[in-house]
Design a protein around this motif. Structure first.
Motif, PDB file in Angstrom:
ATOM      1  N   THR A 101       0.826  -1.204   0.000  1.00  0.00           N
ATOM      2  CA  THR A 101       0.000   0.000   0.000  1.00  0.00           C
ATOM      3  C   THR A 101       0.857   1.248   0.000  1.00  0.00           C
ATOM      4  O   THR A 101       0.465   2.280  -0.530  1.00  0.00           O
ATOM      5  CB  THR A 101      -0.975   0.041   1.200  1.00  0.00           C
ATOM      6  N   ILE A 102       2.051   1.159   0.572  1.00  0.00           N
ATOM      7  CA  ILE A 102       2.945   2.317   0.599  1.00  0.00           C
ATOM      8  C   ILE A 102       3.690   2.470  -0.728  1.00  0.00           C
ATOM      9  O   ILE A 102       3.737   3.542  -1.316  1.00  0.00           O
ATOM     10  CB  ILE A 102       3.961   2.210   1.762  1.00  0.00           C
ATOM     11  N   PHE A 103       4.268   1.368  -1.202  1.00  0.00           N
ATOM     12  CA  PHE A 103       5.148   1.452  -2.373  1.00  0.00           C
ATOM     13  C   PHE A 103       4.551   0.880  -3.659  1.00  0.00           C
ATOM     14  O   PHE A 103       4.988   1.226  -4.745  1.00  0.00           O
ATOM     15  CB  PHE A 103       6.473   0.716  -2.092  1.00  0.00           C
ATOM     16  N   GLY A 104       3.601  -0.026  -3.563  1.00  0.00           N
ATOM     17  CA  GLY A 104       3.125  -0.742  -4.740  1.00  0.00           C
ATOM     18  C   GLY A 104       2.170   0.043  -5.608  1.00  0.00           C
ATOM     19  O   GLY A 104       2.160  -0.090  -6.815  1.00  0.00           O
ATOM     20  N   SER A 137      -7.068  21.354 -20.663  1.00  0.00           N
ATOM     21  CA  SER A 137      -7.100  19.917 -20.388  1.00  0.00           C
ATOM     22  C   SER A 137      -8.075  19.587 -19.270  1.00  0.00           C
ATOM     23  O   SER A 137      -8.475  20.459 -18.500  1.00  0.00           O
ATOM     24  CB  SER A 137      -5.706  19.426 -19.998  1.00  0.00           C
ATOM     25  N   ASN A 138      -8.462  18.327 -19.219  1.00  0.00           N
ATOM     26  CA  ASN A 138      -9.211  17.738 -18.111  1.00  0.00           C
ATOM     27  C   ASN A 138      -8.318  16.637 -17.571  1.00  0.00           C
ATOM     28  O   ASN A 138      -7.579  16.016 -18.333  1.00  0.00           O
ATOM     29  CB  ASN A 138     -10.503  17.072 -18.593  1.00  0.00           C
ATOM     30  N   VAL A 139      -8.418  16.339 -16.299  1.00  0.00           N
ATOM     31  CA  VAL A 139      -7.663  15.213 -15.753  1.00  0.00           C
ATOM     32  C   VAL A 139      -8.565  14.442 -14.803  1.00  0.00           C
ATOM     33  O   VAL A 139      -9.310  15.046 -14.022  1.00  0.00           O
ATOM     34  CB  VAL A 139      -6.346  15.669 -15.074  1.00  0.00           C
ATOM     35  N   GLU A 140      -8.524  13.121 -14.924  1.00  0.00           N
ATOM     36  CA  GLU A 140      -9.326  12.241 -14.076  1.00  0.00           C
ATOM     37  C   GLU A 140      -8.499  11.030 -13.709  1.00  0.00           C
ATOM     38  O   GLU A 140      -7.657  10.581 -14.490  1.00  0.00           O
ATOM     39  CB  GLU A 140     -10.595  11.778 -14.793  1.00  0.00           C
ATOM     40  N   GLU A 141      -8.771  10.474 -12.522  1.00  0.00           N
ATOM     41  CA  GLU A 141      -8.130   9.224 -12.121  1.00  0.00           C
ATOM     42  C   GLU A 141      -9.100   8.083 -12.400  1.00  0.00           C
ATOM     43  O   GLU A 141     -10.260   8.139 -11.999  1.00  0.00           O
ATOM     44  CB  GLU A 141      -7.769   9.238 -10.639  1.00  0.00           C
ATOM     45  N   ILE A 142      -8.614   7.070 -13.085  1.00  0.00           N
ATOM     46  CA  ILE A 142      -9.413   5.889 -13.405  1.00  0.00           C
ATOM     47  C   ILE A 142      -8.706   4.684 -12.806  1.00  0.00           C
ATOM     48  O   ILE A 142      -7.507   4.503 -13.027  1.00  0.00           O
ATOM     49  CB  ILE A 142      -9.562   5.737 -14.934  1.00  0.00           C
ATOM     50  N   THR A 143      -9.434   3.883 -12.036  1.00  0.00           N
ATOM     51  CA  THR A 143      -8.846   2.707 -11.403  1.00  0.00           C
ATOM     52  C   THR A 143      -9.453   1.451 -12.010  1.00  0.00           C
ATOM     53  O   THR A 143     -10.672   1.310 -12.070  1.00  0.00           O
ATOM     54  CB  THR A 143      -9.093   2.722  -9.877  1.00  0.00           C
ATOM     55  N   LYS A 167      -7.333  -2.181  -9.149  1.00  0.00           N
ATOM     56  CA  LYS A 167      -6.261  -1.640  -8.304  1.00  0.00           C
ATOM     57  C   LYS A 167      -5.107  -0.996  -9.081  1.00  0.00           C
ATOM     58  O   LYS A 167      -4.090  -0.648  -8.501  1.00  0.00           O
ATOM     59  CB  LYS A 167      -5.725  -2.694  -7.338  1.00  0.00           C
ATOM     60  N   THR A 168      -5.247  -0.857 -10.388  1.00  0.00           N
ATOM     61  CA  THR A 168      -4.250  -0.145 -11.187  1.00  0.00           C
ATOM     62  C   THR A 168      -4.824   1.230 -11.483  1.00  0.00           C
ATOM     63  O   THR A 168      -5.904   1.347 -12.063  1.00  0.00           O
ATOM     64  CB  THR A 168      -3.942  -0.895 -12.500  1.00  0.00           C
ATOM     65  N   ARG A 169      -4.102   2.262 -11.049  1.00  0.00           N
ATOM     66  CA  ARG A 169      -4.593   3.637 -11.183  1.00  0.00           C
ATOM     67  C   ARG A 169      -3.941   4.345 -12.369  1.00  0.00           C
ATOM     68  O   ARG A 169      -2.723   4.344 -12.499  1.00  0.00           O
ATOM     69  CB  ARG A 169      -4.327   4.419  -9.903  1.00  0.00           C
ATOM     70  N   MET A 181      -4.284  -1.402 -21.569  1.00  0.00           N
ATOM     71  CA  MET A 181      -3.464  -0.435 -20.828  1.00  0.00           C
ATOM     72  C   MET A 181      -2.957  -1.052 -19.529  1.00  0.00           C
ATOM     73  O   MET A 181      -1.780  -0.911 -19.192  1.00  0.00           O
ATOM     74  CB  MET A 181      -4.284   0.827 -20.505  1.00  0.00           C
ATOM     75  N   ARG A 182      -3.818  -1.738 -18.823  1.00  0.00           N
ATOM     76  CA  ARG A 182      -3.431  -2.354 -17.550  1.00  0.00           C
ATOM     77  C   ARG A 182      -2.335  -3.401 -17.787  1.00  0.00           C
ATOM     78  O   ARG A 182      -1.350  -3.446 -17.055  1.00  0.00           O
ATOM     79  CB  ARG A 182      -4.655  -2.977 -16.893  1.00  0.00           C
ATOM     80  N   ALA A 183      -2.493  -4.204 -18.815  1.00  0.00           N
ATOM     81  CA  ALA A 183      -1.487  -5.222 -19.138  1.00  0.00           C
ATOM     82  C   ALA A 183      -0.142  -4.576 -19.475  1.00  0.00           C
ATOM     83  O   ALA A 183       0.904  -5.077 -19.086  1.00  0.00           O
ATOM     84  CB  ALA A 183      -1.964  -6.097 -20.297  1.00  0.00           C
ATOM     85  N   ARG A 184      -0.168  -3.440 -20.171  1.00  0.00           N
ATOM     86  CA  ARG A 184       1.073  -2.746 -20.546  1.00  0.00           C
ATOM     87  C   ARG A 184       1.825  -2.262 -19.308  1.00  0.00           C
ATOM     88  O   ARG A 184       3.018  -2.450 -19.205  1.00  0.00           O
ATOM     89  CB  ARG A 184       0.793  -1.517 -21.434  1.00  0.00           C
ATOM     90  N   VAL A 185       1.132  -1.628 -18.371  1.00  0.00           N
ATOM     91  CA  VAL A 185       1.840  -1.083 -17.210  1.00  0.00           C
ATOM     92  C   VAL A 185       2.278  -2.189 -16.249  1.00  0.00           C
ATOM     93  O   VAL A 185       3.293  -2.049 -15.582  1.00  0.00           O
ATOM     94  CB  VAL A 185       1.050   0.027 -16.470  1.00  0.00           C
ATOM     95  N   LEU A 186       1.536  -3.281 -16.216  1.00  0.00           N
ATOM     96  CA  LEU A 186       1.943  -4.395 -15.345  1.00  0.00           C
ATOM     97  C   LEU A 186       3.147  -5.123 -15.927  1.00  0.00           C
ATOM     98  O   LEU A 186       3.948  -5.684 -15.183  1.00  0.00           O
ATOM     99  CB  LEU A 186       0.779  -5.367 -15.136  1.00  0.00           C
ATOM    100  N   ALA A 187       3.292  -5.086 -17.256  1.00  0.00           N
ATOM    101  CA  ALA A 187       4.416  -5.761 -17.913  1.00  0.00           C
ATOM    102  C   ALA A 187       5.705  -4.953 -17.804  1.00  0.00           C
ATOM    103  O   ALA A 187       6.800  -5.486 -17.966  1.00  0.00           O
ATOM    104  CB  ALA A 187       4.103  -6.025 -19.377  1.00  0.00           C
TER     105      ALA A 187
END
Length: 179
Positions: A10-13, A50-56, A59-61, A172-178
């Motif tokens: 939760t701190i680093f991951g 611009s607009n900015v939004e967080e999409i989860t 658990k990948t933000r 996108m999730r697969a790309r960042v996890l790889a």
């Protein structure tokens, strides 16, 4: 031990993965952003700045920057490039006349040093419209096979219904996890 590992994660991951959402004006960028967020079509106006939004996603933000696509704003796109992991290029699949401009903007963007490690997701929007180009046609026209330094994917979609968007988020999730 498991509790300690969970606390460390939760701190680093967890961290935000920066995404920029670009494309010519009227391609459907903002509609796609809010479809990602709310899974509903929302009424939008042309984005100035611009607009900015967080999409989860599982658990990948993702911190998604939707950048205005009017010709006068495209010169400012490079101010958003730093630390970008994924570039989402939204293409209006019915706008054959401006596909050359889209191609030029894409290749100019990807030549920038801040995007040398970014993955590219091309969303071929408006697939529900008559005479829309297929994802394969858009891929060919944009010469995506020449992007040997970037991983890339083309996804047909419809911003209004959300069709094709869940698959793009999974890519996108697969790309960042790889990485």
């Amino acid at each position: 031990m498991g509790l300690l590992f969970a606390k460390l994660m939760t701190i680093f991951g967890d961290r935000d993965h920066k995404v920029i959402l670009v494309g010519l004006d009227n391609a459907g960028k903002t509609t796609i952003l809010y479809q990602f967020l709310t899974k509903e079509a929302v009424q939008t106006a042309p984005t100035i700045g611009s607009n900015v939004e967080e999409i989860t996603i599982q658990k990948t933000r993702f911190l998604v920057w939707d950048i205005g696509g009017q010709e006068s704003l495209r010169a400012t796109w490079n101010s958003y490039y730093c630390n970008t992991e994924i570039v989402i290029l939204v293409v209006d699949s019915t706008d054959r006349e401006r596909l050359t401009v889209t191609k030029e903007e894409l290749h100019r963007m990807l030549a920038h040093e801040d995007l040398q490690n970014a993955s590219v997701l091309v969303l071929a929007n408006k697939q529900d419209m008559k005479n829309s180009m297929s994802a394969a046609e858009i891929s060919h026209f944009l010469t995506l096979t020449s992007l040997t330094a970037h991983s890339w994917h083309v996804q047909g979609c419809c911003a209004l219904t959300g069709e094709g968007l869940p698959a793009s988020l999974e890519w996108m999730r697969a790309r960042v996890l790889a990485s």
